[in-house]
Design a protein around this motif. Structure first.
Motif, PDB file in Angstrom:
ATOM      1  N   ASN A  96       0.774  -1.153  -0.065  1.00 49.33           N
ATOM      2  CA  ASN A  96      -0.008  -0.027  -0.061  1.00 49.33           C
ATOM      3  C   ASN A  96       0.808   1.102  -0.027  1.00 49.33           C
ATOM      4  O   ASN A  96       0.639   2.346  -0.654  1.00 49.33           O
ATOM      5  N   ASP A  97       1.905   1.355   0.629  1.00 47.97           N
ATOM      6  CA  ASP A  97       2.801   2.346   0.830  1.00 47.97           C
ATOM      7  C   ASP A  97       3.457   2.628  -0.661  1.00 47.97           C
ATOM      8  O   ASP A  97       3.684   3.853  -0.815  1.00 47.97           O
ATOM      9  N   VAL A 108       0.207   3.776  -3.295  1.00 47.57           N
ATOM     10  CA  VAL A 108      -0.274   5.057  -2.985  1.00 47.57           C
ATOM     11  C   VAL A 108       0.652   6.231  -3.788  1.00 47.57           C
ATOM     12  O   VAL A 108      -0.067   7.084  -4.363  1.00 47.57           O
ATOM     13  N   ARG A 163      -1.112   4.057   3.782  1.00 47.60           N
ATOM     14  CA  ARG A 163      -1.245   4.633   2.523  1.00 47.60           C
ATOM     15  C   ARG A 163      -0.712   6.188   2.838  1.00 47.60           C
ATOM     16  O   ARG A 163      -1.208   7.142   2.169  1.00 47.60           O
ATOM     17  N   ASP A 214      -4.671   7.355   4.076  1.00 47.21           N
ATOM     18  CA  ASP A 214      -4.856   8.109   2.821  1.00 47.21           C
ATOM     19  C   ASP A 214      -4.357   9.582   2.984  1.00 47.21           C
ATOM     20  O   ASP A 214      -5.115  10.542   2.650  1.00 47.21           O
TER      21      ASP A 214
END
Length: 220
Positions: A7-8, A11, A77, A97
């Motif tokens: 996810n890192d 994003v 994220r 996010d």
């Protein structure tokens, strides 16, 4: 763990038009390196290995230019774009996010103890050079404009600009988490324009009064 690491990276691909593939992001993006390092350091911090956590966080700071205290809590994220000079304090809490640009400080206001750093809820964007200082909450879907200094709570769905930070968009309208963080309202500039219009009006009225006075003098 692997889902978090993925996810890192993902994003960055979603947010940064300059990012071309995962390998490039993993090798060349200091923001990703800082976040990954923090996740390890935060694990050490929770295990009460405070010295090791701080030691490795300082190494990460030296390499990436991004200082994240190992005690800070970071969600999924987090995107730190061009992160040089970013500072994230010990009691910061960052949701999912969230986007942070270079030169941002999430800090305290003095030597107070306990919760002394801000909490950023989901989908918050903090633009270049902004300072968010003190134990306050920045509501979800809010944006902090470039160079702003925020010293008090920001409700959800808000846009804040200026020094000190002023809310210029709210009313329950969702603020999109995009990268167009320079085209924001400027309340100071708006006030100057209003004063300029008032000055023009006053000068016009004064000129009319002088003309009336001259006409009276001519009659006498």
């Amino acid at each position: 763990m692997f889902k978090t690491l993925k996810n890192d990276v993902d994003v960055v691909l979603e947010q940064d038009p300059a990012a071309r593939n995962r390998l490039e992001v993993m090798i060349n993006y200091s923001g990703v390196h800082a976040v990954w390092s923090h996740r390890i350091n935060h694990w050490l911090w929770n295990k009460k290995l405070f010295f090791l956590a701080r030691f490795f966080s300082q190494i990460s700071r030296f390499i990436t230019g991004i200082e994240i205290h190992p005690g800070a809590k970071i969600g999924q994220r987090l995107f730190i774009d061009h992160g040089m000079g970013v500072v994230i304090g010990e009691t910061c809490e960052i949701g999912n996010d969230v986007t942070i640009f270079q030169g941002v400080t999430l800090g305290g206001t003095g030597k107070e103890k306990g919760k002394r750093h801000p909490t950023l809820e989901d989908h918050v964007l903090v633009a270049t050079g902004a300072k968010v200082l003190g134990s306050m909450r920045i509501g979800r879907n809010s944006r902090i404009g470039a160079g702003s200094v925020v010293l008090k709570e920001v409700p959800p769905n808000s846009t804040v600009v200026g020094i000190p930070g002023r809310i210029v968009v709210q009313d329950g309208v969702k603020v999109q988490n995009d990268l167009d963080h320079i085209n924001l309202p400027d309340p100071v500039s708006d006030k100057f324009r209003a004063l300029e219009q008032d000055l023009i009006r006053v000068k016009k009225e004064l000129k009319e009064l002088k003309n009336v006075q001259k006409e009276k003098e001519v009659k006498y």
